[in-house]
Design a protein around this motif. Structure first.
Motif, PDB file in Angstrom:
ATOM      1  N   ALA A  11      22.062 -41.121  18.343  1.00  0.00           N
ATOM      2  CA  ALA A  11      21.693 -39.929  17.577  1.00  0.00           C
ATOM      3  C   ALA A  11      22.625 -38.756  17.854  1.00  0.00           C
ATOM      4  N   GLN A  12      22.957 -38.534  19.119  1.00  0.00           N
ATOM      5  CA  GLN A  12      23.819 -37.399  19.448  1.00  0.00           C
ATOM      6  C   GLN A  12      25.222 -37.599  18.890  1.00  0.00           C
ATOM      7  N   GLU A  13      25.742 -38.817  18.963  1.00  0.00           N
ATOM      8  CA  GLU A  13      27.072 -39.090  18.413  1.00  0.00           C
ATOM      9  C   GLU A  13      27.081 -38.887  16.899  1.00  0.00           C
ATOM     10  N   VAL A  14      25.998 -39.292  16.226  1.00  0.00           N
ATOM     11  CA  VAL A  14      25.903 -39.064  14.785  1.00  0.00           C
ATOM     12  C   VAL A  14      25.951 -37.578  14.487  1.00  0.00           C
ATOM     13  N   ARG A  15      25.185 -36.787  15.228  1.00  0.00           N
ATOM     14  CA  ARG A  15      25.187 -35.332  15.008  1.00  0.00           C
ATOM     15  C   ARG A  15      26.560 -34.731  15.263  1.00  0.00           C
ATOM     16  N   ASP A  16      27.267 -35.243  16.265  1.00  0.00           N
ATOM     17  CA  ASP A  16      28.588 -34.709  16.597  1.00  0.00           C
ATOM     18  C   ASP A  16      29.626 -35.024  15.517  1.00  0.00           C
ATOM     19  N   LEU A  17      29.498 -36.186  14.879  1.00  0.00           N
ATOM     20  CA  LEU A  17      30.525 -36.674  13.961  1.00  0.00           C
ATOM     21  C   LEU A  17      30.207 -36.421  12.489  1.00  0.00           C
ATOM     22  N   VAL A  27      28.409 -37.444   0.474  1.00  0.00           N
ATOM     23  CA  VAL A  27      27.314 -37.891  -0.386  1.00  0.00           C
ATOM     24  C   VAL A  27      27.623 -37.598  -1.853  1.00  0.00           C
ATOM     25  N   ARG A  28      28.216 -36.460  -2.109  1.00  0.00           N
ATOM     26  CA  ARG A  28      28.605 -36.127  -3.489  1.00  0.00           C
ATOM     27  C   ARG A  28      29.543 -37.194  -4.056  1.00  0.00           C
ATOM     28  N   GLU A 109      18.968 -40.555  12.397  1.00  0.00           N
ATOM     29  CA  GLU A 109      19.767 -39.330  12.318  1.00  0.00           C
ATOM     30  C   GLU A 109      20.619 -39.316  11.058  1.00  0.00           C
ATOM     31  N   VAL A 110      21.199 -40.465  10.693  1.00  0.00           N
ATOM     32  CA  VAL A 110      21.953 -40.534   9.439  1.00  0.00           C
ATOM     33  C   VAL A 110      21.057 -40.162   8.263  1.00  0.00           C
ATOM     34  N   THR A 111      19.831 -40.698   8.251  1.00  0.00           N
ATOM     35  CA  THR A 111      18.903 -40.425   7.153  1.00  0.00           C
ATOM     36  C   THR A 111      18.564 -38.950   7.066  1.00  0.00           C
ATOM     37  N   HIS A 112      18.277 -38.323   8.204  1.00  0.00           N
ATOM     38  CA  HIS A 112      17.968 -36.891   8.203  1.00  0.00           C
ATOM     39  C   HIS A 112      19.092 -36.099   7.548  1.00  0.00           C
ATOM     40  N   LEU A 306      25.755 -45.753   3.737  1.00  0.00           N
ATOM     41  CA  LEU A 306      26.995 -46.437   4.101  1.00  0.00           C
ATOM     42  C   LEU A 306      28.184 -45.489   4.059  1.00  0.00           C
ATOM     43  N   ALA A 307      28.206 -44.593   3.078  1.00  0.00           N
ATOM     44  CA  ALA A 307      29.293 -43.611   3.017  1.00  0.00           C
ATOM     45  C   ALA A 307      29.250 -42.689   4.232  1.00  0.00           C
ATOM     46  N   ALA A 308      28.045 -42.285   4.639  1.00  0.00           N
ATOM     47  CA  ALA A 308      27.914 -41.427   5.826  1.00  0.00           C
ATOM     48  C   ALA A 308      28.364 -42.168   7.082  1.00  0.00           C
ATOM     49  N   ALA A 309      27.943 -43.438   7.222  1.00  0.00           N
ATOM     50  CA  ALA A 309      28.332 -44.219   8.395  1.00  0.00           C
ATOM     51  C   ALA A 309      29.832 -44.482   8.406  1.00  0.00           C
TER      52      ALA A 309
END
Length: 322
Positions: A11-17, A27-28, A109-112, A306-309
């Motif tokens: 979760a923290q790595e997702v928030r950082d990146l 997303v756009r 975290e990605v979903t949020h 998938l685009a976010a990841a």
């Protein structure tokens, strides 16, 4: 044995990146790619495992030659607060040359972040430019991510926070009062009448927002319900709105509010005017008049995750190379 090169992002790595400005753009682009037919995805499948317990799978590919993968997530009601659901899971990505898995990211975290980013994209495309009052209905995790994302696309002079439990709404305001012009809304109807933009972000099973409360010219983002059954808004609001979906196929399959109004005989399938990607591509106007009530139904789809990841992985790769 071959050494594993699988990158794992908690979760923290997702928030950082995955910062909000970047995710809004990611997303756009993903929404436009979906509507251009460049991406591949299956409808979300759900395995229900009793009251308040669901396991969902969302596979897809960013293009025929791009990264691909799936989100697997559990959606469980919280025993200490049955009205709140927790999303836990993983987004797993594969690279397109050898088909190797390359990363796993915390799906919650990605979903949020990507959900709020998608709302921001839709709001920018569909709300009136002079929108100044924002109403967020809900007090869970999504209200905080939307407070991060929406001020990036609009100038809101007042932000009203409404919840079925006023103390929880006050808790949200206490967190944000030094950063944004937030205030508690104790009466949902009165708040809706004042708002230019409304986001429903609840786990409600019956409407928290009624069509008779919504002024002409308002933009509404309906976000909380992600499958048939629970509805956040009533049939009258669905019928009165210019209805835009994130994915037409997904909305016809699982947009609870749309399906309820259709079952009541108030609308037909063509009430879905467009996908948000078609609006962004300039193929269909998101808003035609200043007095129109516009509505964006957010179900979330695999391509967004998938685009976010993929963005997270690519940013990580660029960091380790420098």
């Amino acid at each position: 044995m071959e050494r594993s090169e699988l990158a794992v992002f908690g979760a923290q790595e997702v928030r950082d990146l995955l910062d909000y400005p970047s995710c809004i753009e990611v997303v756009r682009e993903a929404m436009m790619a979906l509507s251009r037919g460049e991406t591949r995805q299956l409808l979300r499948t759900m395995i229900h495992m009793g009251e308040g317990r669901t396991f969902a799978q969302m596979p897809g590919a960013l293009s025929d030659q791009g990264m691909f993968g799936a989100k697997m997530i559990s959606v469980f009601a919280q025993s200490d607060n049955p009205g709140v659901r927790r999303h836990r899971g993983l987004v797993t990505m594969f690279e397109p040359v050898e088909g190797k898995p390359v990363c796993v990211a915390d799906a919650e975290e990605v979903t949020h972040i990507r959900t709020a980013a998608a709302t921001a994209v839709a709001t920018k495309a569909m709300a009136r430019d002079d929108s100044r009052v924002l109403l967020l209905m809900g007090t869970g995790g999504q209200v905080h991510s939307h407070l991060e994302a929406l001020p990036l696309v609009g100038t809101f002079e007042r932000i009203l926070i409404w919840g079925r439990t006023p103390a929880r709404a006050q808790s949200v305001v206490d967190v944000w009062r030094n950063r944004l012009p937030v205030e508690v809304a104790t009466d949902a109807q009165a708040a809706a009448v004042e708002a230019d933009v409304i986001c429903t972000l609840t786990g409600a099973h019956s409407p928290v927002l009624l069509g008779e409360w919504v002024r002409p010219g308002t933009h509404v983002n309906v976000v909380g319900s992600s499958g048939p059954g629970p509805v956040e808004i009533d049939n009258d609001l669905v019928a009165a709105s210019r209805f835009i979906a994130d994915s037409r196929a997904s909305a016809l399959d699982a947009a609870a509010e749309f399906l309820a109004a259709k079952a009541a005989g108030l609308i037909a399938d063509d009430h879905i005017v467009a996908e948000i990607g078609e609006v962004l591509l300039g193929q269909v106007p998101g808003r035609q008049t200043a007095d129109e009530i516009t509505l964006y139904k957010s179900l979330g789809h695999a391509v967004q995750d998938l685009a976010a990841a993929a963005h997270i992985f690519e940013k990580h790769q660029s960091r380790i190379k420098t």
